[in-house]
Motif scaffolding. Structure first.
Motif, PDB file in Angstrom:
ATOM      1  N   THR A 109      -9.351  19.083  -3.262  1.00  0.00           N
ATOM      2  CA  THR A 109      -8.711  17.824  -2.863  1.00  0.00           C
ATOM      3  C   THR A 109      -9.163  16.677  -3.759  1.00  0.00           C
ATOM      4  OG1 THR A 109      -8.483  18.507  -0.551  1.00  0.00           O
ATOM      5  CG2 THR A 109      -8.496  16.140  -0.998  1.00  0.00           C
ATOM      6  N   ALA A 110     -10.470  16.582  -3.977  1.00  0.00           N
ATOM      7  CA  ALA A 110     -11.014  15.482  -4.791  1.00  0.00           C
ATOM      8  C   ALA A 110     -10.588  15.600  -6.246  1.00  0.00           C
ATOM      9  CB  ALA A 110     -12.534  15.464  -4.683  1.00  0.00           C
ATOM     10  N   ALA A 111     -10.564  16.810  -6.787  1.00  0.00           N
ATOM     11  CA  ALA A 111     -10.162  16.995  -8.182  1.00  0.00           C
ATOM     12  C   ALA A 111      -8.709  16.563  -8.386  1.00  0.00           C
ATOM     13  CB  ALA A 111     -10.351  18.454  -8.585  1.00  0.00           C
ATOM     14  N   ARG A 112      -7.852  16.937  -7.460  1.00  0.00           N
ATOM     15  CA  ARG A 112      -6.448  16.567  -7.586  1.00  0.00           C
ATOM     16  C   ARG A 112      -6.260  15.062  -7.379  1.00  0.00           C
ATOM     17  NH1 ARG A 112      -3.398  21.737  -4.579  1.00  0.00           N
ATOM     18  NH2 ARG A 112      -4.059  23.264  -6.149  1.00  0.00           N
ATOM     19  N   SER A 113      -7.015  14.486  -6.442  1.00  0.00           N
ATOM     20  CA  SER A 113      -6.939  13.041  -6.231  1.00  0.00           C
ATOM     21  C   SER A 113      -7.391  12.298  -7.475  1.00  0.00           C
ATOM     22  CB  SER A 113      -7.789  12.642  -5.026  1.00  0.00           C
ATOM     23  OG  SER A 113      -7.274  13.193  -3.826  1.00  0.00           O
ATOM     24  N   ALA A 114      -8.431  12.798  -8.137  1.00  0.00           N
ATOM     25  CA  ALA A 114      -8.913  12.156  -9.361  1.00  0.00           C
ATOM     26  C   ALA A 114      -7.868  12.230 -10.461  1.00  0.00           C
ATOM     27  CB  ALA A 114     -10.213  12.810  -9.821  1.00  0.00           C
ATOM     28  N   GLN A 115      -7.143  13.336 -10.529  1.00  0.00           N
ATOM     29  CA  GLN A 115      -6.059  13.448 -11.508  1.00  0.00           C
ATOM     30  C   GLN A 115      -5.021  12.340 -11.272  1.00  0.00           C
ATOM     31  OE1 GLN A 115      -4.029  17.316 -11.758  1.00  0.00           O
ATOM     32  NE2 GLN A 115      -2.071  16.262 -12.021  1.00  0.00           N
ATOM     33  N   LEU A 116      -4.677  12.122  -9.997  1.00  0.00           N
ATOM     34  CA  LEU A 116      -3.705  11.083  -9.676  1.00  0.00           C
ATOM     35  C   LEU A 116      -4.276   9.694  -9.933  1.00  0.00           C
ATOM     36  CD1 LEU A 116      -2.092  12.460  -6.383  1.00  0.00           C
ATOM     37  CD2 LEU A 116      -1.339  12.757  -8.751  1.00  0.00           C
ATOM     38  N   ALA A 117      -5.578   9.512  -9.677  1.00  0.00           N
ATOM     39  CA  ALA A 117      -6.212   8.215  -9.923  1.00  0.00           C
ATOM     40  C   ALA A 117      -6.139   7.844 -11.396  1.00  0.00           C
ATOM     41  CB  ALA A 117      -7.658   8.238  -9.442  1.00  0.00           C
ATOM     42  N   ARG A 118      -6.314   8.825 -12.267  1.00  0.00           N
ATOM     43  CA  ARG A 118      -6.225   8.551 -13.701  1.00  0.00           C
ATOM     44  C   ARG A 118      -4.813   8.104 -14.080  1.00  0.00           C
ATOM     45  NH1 ARG A 118     -10.129  12.730 -13.771  1.00  0.00           N
ATOM     46  NH2 ARG A 118      -8.550  14.387 -13.777  1.00  0.00           N
TER      47      ARG A 118
ATOM     48  N   GLY B 206       0.814  -1.204   0.000  1.00  0.00           N
ATOM     49  CA  GLY B 206       0.000   0.000   0.000  1.00  0.00           C
ATOM     50  C   GLY B 206       0.848   1.254   0.000  1.00  0.00           C
ATOM     51  N   GLY B 207       0.336   2.286  -0.640  1.00  0.00           N
ATOM     52  CA  GLY B 207       0.976   3.592  -0.628  1.00  0.00           C
ATOM     53  C   GLY B 207       0.143   4.535   0.229  1.00  0.00           C
ATOM     54  N   ASP B 208       0.780   5.243   1.143  1.00  0.00           N
ATOM     55  CA  ASP B 208       0.067   6.056   2.130  1.00  0.00           C
ATOM     56  C   ASP B 208       0.317   7.545   1.879  1.00  0.00           C
ATOM     57  OD1 ASP B 208      -1.485   6.420   4.476  1.00  0.00           O
ATOM     58  OD2 ASP B 208       0.327   6.682   5.671  1.00  0.00           O
ATOM     59  N   HIS B 209      -0.772   8.316   1.912  1.00  0.00           N
ATOM     60  CA  HIS B 209      -0.686   9.777   1.721  1.00  0.00           C
ATOM     61  C   HIS B 209       0.065  10.117   0.439  1.00  0.00           C
ATOM     62  CE1 HIS B 209      -2.543  10.781   5.539  1.00  0.00           C
ATOM     63  NE2 HIS B 209      -1.707   9.985   6.169  1.00  0.00           N
ATOM     64  N   LEU B 210      -0.320   9.466  -0.656  1.00  0.00           N
ATOM     65  CA  LEU B 210       0.324   9.761  -1.938  1.00  0.00           C
ATOM     66  C   LEU B 210      -0.300  11.015  -2.533  1.00  0.00           C
ATOM     67  CD1 LEU B 210       0.658   6.199  -3.523  1.00  0.00           C
ATOM     68  CD2 LEU B 210       2.160   7.374  -1.891  1.00  0.00           C
ATOM     69  N   GLY B 211       0.524  11.970  -2.792  1.00  0.00           N
ATOM     70  CA  GLY B 211       0.070  13.254  -3.303  1.00  0.00           C
ATOM     71  C   GLY B 211       1.233  14.222  -3.335  1.00  0.00           C
ATOM     72  N   PRO B 212       0.956  15.509  -3.328  1.00  0.00           N
ATOM     73  CA  PRO B 212       2.026  16.497  -3.486  1.00  0.00           C
ATOM     74  C   PRO B 212       2.708  16.941  -2.195  1.00  0.00           C
ATOM     75  CG  PRO B 212      -0.095  17.592  -3.532  1.00  0.00           C
ATOM     76  CD  PRO B 212      -0.389  16.124  -3.405  1.00  0.00           C
ATOM     77  N   GLN B 213       2.395  16.282  -1.044  1.00  0.00           N
ATOM     78  CA  GLN B 213       2.887  16.785   0.248  1.00  0.00           C
ATOM     79  C   GLN B 213       4.392  17.015   0.286  1.00  0.00           C
ATOM     80  OE1 GLN B 213       0.628  14.467  -0.095  1.00  0.00           O
ATOM     81  NE2 GLN B 213      -0.841  14.406   1.583  1.00  0.00           N
ATOM     82  N   VAL B 214       5.149  16.058  -0.240  1.00  0.00           N
ATOM     83  CA  VAL B 214       6.610  16.160  -0.161  1.00  0.00           C
ATOM     84  C   VAL B 214       7.115  17.406  -0.882  1.00  0.00           C
ATOM     85  CG1 VAL B 214       8.784  14.997  -0.757  1.00  0.00           C
ATOM     86  CG2 VAL B 214       6.817  13.651   0.024  1.00  0.00           C
ATOM     87  N   TRP B 215       6.359  17.854  -1.880  1.00  0.00           N
ATOM     88  CA  TRP B 215       6.807  18.967  -2.719  1.00  0.00           C
ATOM     89  C   TRP B 215       5.895  20.193  -2.567  1.00  0.00           C
ATOM     90  CZ3 TRP B 215       5.831  13.947  -4.547  1.00  0.00           C
ATOM     91  CH2 TRP B 215       6.978  13.137  -4.658  1.00  0.00           C
ATOM     92  N   ARG B 216       5.186  20.284  -1.435  1.00  0.00           N
ATOM     93  CA  ARG B 216       4.179  21.352  -1.315  1.00  0.00           C
ATOM     94  C   ARG B 216       4.778  22.753  -1.187  1.00  0.00           C
ATOM     95  NH1 ARG B 216       4.073  18.456   3.458  1.00  0.00           N
ATOM     96  NH2 ARG B 216       4.369  19.628   5.398  1.00  0.00           N
ATOM     97  N   LYS B 217       6.097  22.854  -1.009  1.00  0.00           N
ATOM     98  CA  LYS B 217       6.714  24.183  -1.036  1.00  0.00           C
ATOM     99  C   LYS B 217       6.779  24.735  -2.462  1.00  0.00           C
ATOM    100  CE  LYS B 217       9.453  23.673   3.185  1.00  0.00           C
ATOM    101  NZ  LYS B 217      10.820  23.673   3.784  1.00  0.00           N
TER     102      LYS B 217
ATOM    103  N   LYS C 153       5.094  16.294  -9.806  1.00  0.00           N
ATOM    104  CA  LYS C 153       5.889  15.350  -9.031  1.00  0.00           C
ATOM    105  C   LYS C 153       5.004  14.235  -8.475  1.00  0.00           C
ATOM    106  CE  LYS C 153       9.774  15.899  -7.834  1.00  0.00           C
ATOM    107  NZ  LYS C 153      11.076  15.408  -8.377  1.00  0.00           N
ATOM    108  N   ALA C 154       3.786  14.590  -8.038  1.00  0.00           N
ATOM    109  CA  ALA C 154       2.854  13.591  -7.507  1.00  0.00           C
ATOM    110  C   ALA C 154       2.422  12.609  -8.601  1.00  0.00           C
ATOM    111  CB  ALA C 154       1.640  14.275  -6.888  1.00  0.00           C
ATOM    112  N   ASP C 155       2.244  13.105  -9.823  1.00  0.00           N
ATOM    113  CA  ASP C 155       1.926  12.216 -10.956  1.00  0.00           C
ATOM    114  C   ASP C 155       3.007  11.146 -11.103  1.00  0.00           C
ATOM    115  OD1 ASP C 155      -0.373  13.598 -11.586  1.00  0.00           O
ATOM    116  OD2 ASP C 155       0.467  14.633 -13.326  1.00  0.00           O
ATOM    117  N   ALA C 156       4.267  11.591 -11.086  1.00  0.00           N
ATOM    118  CA  ALA C 156       5.380  10.646 -11.225  1.00  0.00           C
ATOM    119  C   ALA C 156       5.418   9.688 -10.040  1.00  0.00           C
ATOM    120  CB  ALA C 156       6.698  11.409 -11.350  1.00  0.00           C
ATOM    121  N   LEU C 157       5.091  10.194  -8.857  1.00  0.00           N
ATOM    122  CA  LEU C 157       5.088   9.375  -7.647  1.00  0.00           C
ATOM    123  C   LEU C 157       4.115   8.211  -7.770  1.00  0.00           C
ATOM    124  CD1 LEU C 157       5.738   9.074  -4.493  1.00  0.00           C
ATOM    125  CD2 LEU C 157       3.675  10.448  -4.157  1.00  0.00           C
TER     126      LEU C 157
END
Length: 417
Positions: free
Chosen positions: A153-162, A97-108, A117-121
């Motif tokens: 939040t949901a729109a960005r999550s959907a982008q990553l889901a695709r 499982g991947g936990d909290h996958l999104g842009p957090q690491v690069w939110r600066k 970066k989250a797409d690549a992640l």
């Protein structure tokens, strides 16, 4: 060695969700750690109990740039598989499982760059073989509020889901987040952690349903706060007689369960209770590395150079305070205690440090003869000693593994009805 076929997420997790939603007190533990001893002990325990287990990596821990562990997603899976093979653990019982996958690491960065970066992640996570994917885009990037609303939040999550769906097909998405507001989780007037309100959970799920479109059926979990939490110095226990009615938010979603984070250090009775409340996914991490550290520090007191490991860890943490500063507070005495014994277990970030590794190796090598039971009984809990006698490996390794197993065992309950 056992090298079973990769376990299909739909064959395991969705069956657990189905049984949980049918009223059975079932759940699967999700071990979120990169510590080798914790992972090995968890895998061996799952094998012995003939149970499935989720092994999770977080985006700051493991990512395409290496994360703080220096490990990429494919490298993490290879690492866990190597541990499993060495212990004759069937790979097929492991779900990644991947936990909290999104842009957090690069939110600066700005949102566009961070989401790239989250797409690549997530692409690398799915391509590597991770199937349980928690998408979390709730934190703002440069120039944005610290916490974002459901719509963004949901729109960005959907982008990553695709992106995930383009990289693999055996996926179960978990959405929502219980990341506390700035300053930490807030207590109510009774000193409890307020659970998520059913209306808020329903709104979060509705926003993700709308944004995910035809991918909505792949959502299998919703992260909400059941009322459990821990701080560096205290555990906020689940009020056992309280039902926050969070299942109300899932009335029209029989294929979705609830996911609980920060369940560490709870009383064993809490975990089946959470399952009856709909929490079929139960995460644990710091409690297991805390147990690992406990075992090492107990052994550290039994050798001639008493306390040498603890002294080394103190020097390492003071030389590089970034992973604990800002998480602990108080005077010098309080900070020392929290660095070494705090429930947040920020010391876990320092075990990969070269000096820490050498100190652990020195500790393990200090016991060239069997430690007497009298000496062990003076420092270890009898339950740990009894369990260690039933495990395999050297005496020192069995003691460490037994300490970890005692922390993990409450998660391996199941209503077999």
């Amino acid at each position: 060695m056992r090298r079973g076929r990769r376990t299909a997420v739909s064959d395991v997790l969705r069956d657990i969700v189905r049984r949980n939603r049918a009223g059975h007190a079932v759940a699967i533990p999700s071990v979120c750690s990169a510590q080798p001893d914790v992972l090995r002990a968890s895998l061996v325990m799952a094998q012995r109990l003939d149970r499935q287990i989720v092994i999770e990596a977080t985006s700051n821990q493991v990512n395409q740039d290496g994360g703080y562990t220096g490990i990429t997603p494919s490298g993490f899976i290879d690492f866990v598989h190597a541990l499993a093979d060495a212990q004759d653990v069937d790979r097929a019982r492991i779900i990644f499982g991947g936990d909290h996958l999104g842009p957090q690491v690069w939110r600066k960065m700005g949102a566009e760059a961070a989401m790239a970066k989250a797409d690549a992640l997530v692409r690398e996570y799915v391509a590597a073989g991770f199937g349980k994917i928690h998408l979390d885009c709730s934190e703002g990037c440069a120039g944005e509020p610290a916490q974002l609303g459901d719509e963004v939040t949901a729109a960005r999550s959907a982008q990553l889901a695709r992106v995930c769906c383009a990289a693999g097909d055996d996926l179960l998405f978990v959405v929502g987040t219980e990341v506390p507001p700035p300053g930490g989780a807030r207590m109510d007037e009774h000193g409890d952690i307020p659970p998520t309100q059913p209306g808020a959970a329903r709104a979060t799920l509705a926003a993700h349903d709308a944004a995910f479109g035809d991918m909505a059926g792949m959502i299998g979990g919703l992260v909400v706060q059941p009322g459990v939490e821990f701080s560096p110095t205290a555990v906020h226990a689940l009020p056992m007689d309280r039902d926050p009615h969070l299942l109300d938010a899932l009335q029209d979603h029989p294929h979705i369960c609830l996911e609980a984070h920060s369940t560490d250090y709870q009383d064993p009775a809490v975990f089946p209770r959470l399952a009856t409340l709909g929490f079929a996914f139960q995460k644990v991490g710091p409690a297991l590395t805390f147990a690992y550290r406990e075992a090492l520090y107990v052994l550290d007191q039994l050798r001639a150079q008493k306390g040498a490991l603890q002294a080394t860890m103190e020097a390492v943490m003071l030389a590089d305070p970034a992973s604990w500063q800002g998480h602990y507070s108080g005077d010098a005495k309080a900070l020392y205690h929290q660095r070494h014994f705090g429930l947040a277990d920020r010391i876990r970030y320092y075990w990969p440090h070269p000096a820490a590794k050498r100190a652990v190796q020195d500790l393990m090598g200090a016991f060239d003869t069997t430690i007497s039971q009298i000496a062990l009984a003076s420092v270890f809990d009898p339950i740990v000693l009894e369990r260690a006698e039933r495990l395999k490996g050297s005496q020192i390794q069995r003691l460490i593994d037994a300490q970890i197993e005692c922390a993990l065992e409450p998660y391996f309950f199941e209503d077999l009805a």
